[in-house]
Design a protein around this motif. Sequence first.
Motif, short mmCIF file in Angstrom:
data_model
loop_
_atom_site.label_atom_id
_atom_site.label_comp_id
_atom_site.label_asym_id
_atom_site.label_seq_id
_atom_site.Cartn_x
_atom_site.Cartn_y
_atom_site.Cartn_z
N PHE A 262 -9.01 3.26 -0.28
CA PHE A 262 -8.13 4.39 -0.54
C PHE A 262 -6.66 3.99 -0.37
O PHE A 262 -6.31 3.33 0.60
N PRO A 263 -5.79 4.39 -1.30
CA PRO A 263 -4.35 4.15 -1.11
C PRO A 263 -3.87 4.80 0.18
O PRO A 263 -4.28 5.92 0.51
N GLN A 264 -3.04 4.09 0.92
CA GLN A 264 -2.57 4.58 2.21
C GLN A 264 -1.25 5.33 2.06
O GLN A 264 -0.44 5.05 1.19
N GLY A 265 -1.04 6.30 2.94
CA GLY A 265 0.25 6.97 3.03
C GLY A 265 0.52 7.99 1.95
O GLY A 265 1.65 8.45 1.81
N VAL A 266 -0.48 8.35 1.16
CA VAL A 266 -0.26 9.34 0.10
C VAL A 266 -0.84 10.69 0.50
O VAL A 266 -0.18 11.72 0.39
N PRO B 194 0.80 -1.23 0.00
CA PRO B 194 0.00 0.00 0.00
C PRO B 194 0.83 1.28 0.00
O PRO B 194 0.34 2.33 -0.41
N ASN B 195 2.10 1.20 0.45
CA ASN B 195 2.93 2.40 0.51
C ASN B 195 4.01 2.43 -0.56
O ASN B 195 4.91 3.26 -0.51
N ILE B 196 3.93 1.50 -1.51
CA ILE B 196 4.79 1.54 -2.69
C ILE B 196 3.91 1.95 -3.86
O ILE B 196 2.98 1.23 -4.23
N ILE B 197 4.21 3.08 -4.43
CA ILE B 197 3.32 3.70 -5.40
C ILE B 197 4.05 3.85 -6.74
O ILE B 197 5.19 4.32 -6.78
#
Length: 537
Positions: A361-365, A80-83
């Motif tokens: 929802f994507p996390q950490g963005v 989730p934190n690799i975008i």
Amino acid sequence: MERRGGLKTSGNKNRRIGLLGGSFNPAHEGHREISRLALERLGLDAVWWLVSPGNPLKDQRSYAPYSERLKTAREVSSHPNIIISDFENRHGLQYTVETLDHIKALNPDVNFVWLMGADSLESFHRWKDWMKIAAAVPIAVFNRPGFEDHVLNSEYAKHFSQFRQSEESGCGLANQEPPVWTFFEETENPISSTEIRKRTIRNSNETVSQTDDLHAPYGPLAYFLDLHPDVGDFSKDAIEGLSASVKSISPKYFYDERGSKLFDQITKLEEYYPTRTEKKAFLKHAKAISNSIGAGAAIFEYGSGSSEKVEWLARGIENASAYVAMDISREHLLESAETLASVLPVPVAAICADFHAPIHFPQGVLPEPGCWLGYFPGSTIGNMLPETAVEFLKRASVTLGEGAQFLIGVDLVKDKAVLEAAYNDKKGVTAAFNKNLLLRMQNELGAQLEISDFEHHAFYNESESRIEMHLRAERPTAISLDGRTFSFDAGETLHTENSHKFTVDSFETLVNQTPWRLDKHWTDERAWYAACLLSNS
């Protein structure tokens, strides 16, 4: 009747982002391991994989197609934190030094760290303006077996030896003034893109759940998540609807280019009260609505709206944290969201999805919100059948999470003459909008029909509390499509849309079948329209 449908992280002050650049030809577990270690050891909020069009130092003929490399990167990342970002490709950037200039200019309040494998550092002095890169961002280097000596004897390591920090101080690296770097010696993954270029990529034992296209960052947007919604098969849906005992077709097929322009005209008609009445209801009570929502909310709008529809809300909520737009139309969504990003005082993101799809929802963005606020203006919930609206609200509760709120625009029951006039305007714009479905069948599906055989027919069905729109045959006629003929008797209709009207009590009855409850509502001075605030806590 309602329409459905650069790299920037403003508002994310002091976020710490790792940048892993490269051709990812192909992406592999080594990239993922580096990223996961960076998240842990450097205390990063996220890692962005910048998939470049190609490395200027390598033979361009060796590259897989860009779309394939991007797709593989999304599959392999599975975190989730690799975008995954196509930033360099979209901006035509070829060199890391240029990429850093662009990213830092767009994100003056974000602390970046450049991530690289030991093999890349060995040739780092051959990169364009490598000294400038070293002076631009902290650098974290991750070992590969057999490369330690190469790293420590590299031109970079020798030139900046006095600026090397220990592994133990890595968590503070993002906050250091460059030039500064650290070298993580204990990474043991030997894999490289060169070695596996002709092999099948295998993911780790963890289940790959990120099969959607997450482009982050995307121009001025914090991220763009494409869930590839099913926009429908016009021919299939038309045949299915014409084959039914009560002929009907989905109103989503209203909105080709001509239909969208006609709808815009409808919203400005004297008889069509919903658009201007909704505006009055929301703006008249803007302060009370904002105060009831509370501080720190992030807004998720079902259907990407205009800046006028959402700006009052984003500016009115105390310390609003973000705005995320959702729409089924990719082009409309991106155009709308990118426009909103230029005017809203919060980070803006976009998700291409259907109203009824489950969304995570994507996390950490984006900044962590105090709570999520769903926003569904336009009385679009009235276009759904009651059972569909109930399922929609249930899914929305899951999407927005526990402790969420939901601000919904609801068109209220009123005098029948007012309702019917709104859908039967004197200029015939709504009739043209309705008949545009037939024109689309002719032009896009090759259907054989006489448009003049049908008339626009809209009326208020009191027993169902809804306006119904139909295309009614004025005489016996037929529509031929894909080798099949569908006959219409005189007076028979093709049902094209419903628009349910509510009382506050009837809307609350619907809401009570879901995890939500109706907390407050506000109306315009004639009580024609209501802004309803729900909560699920």
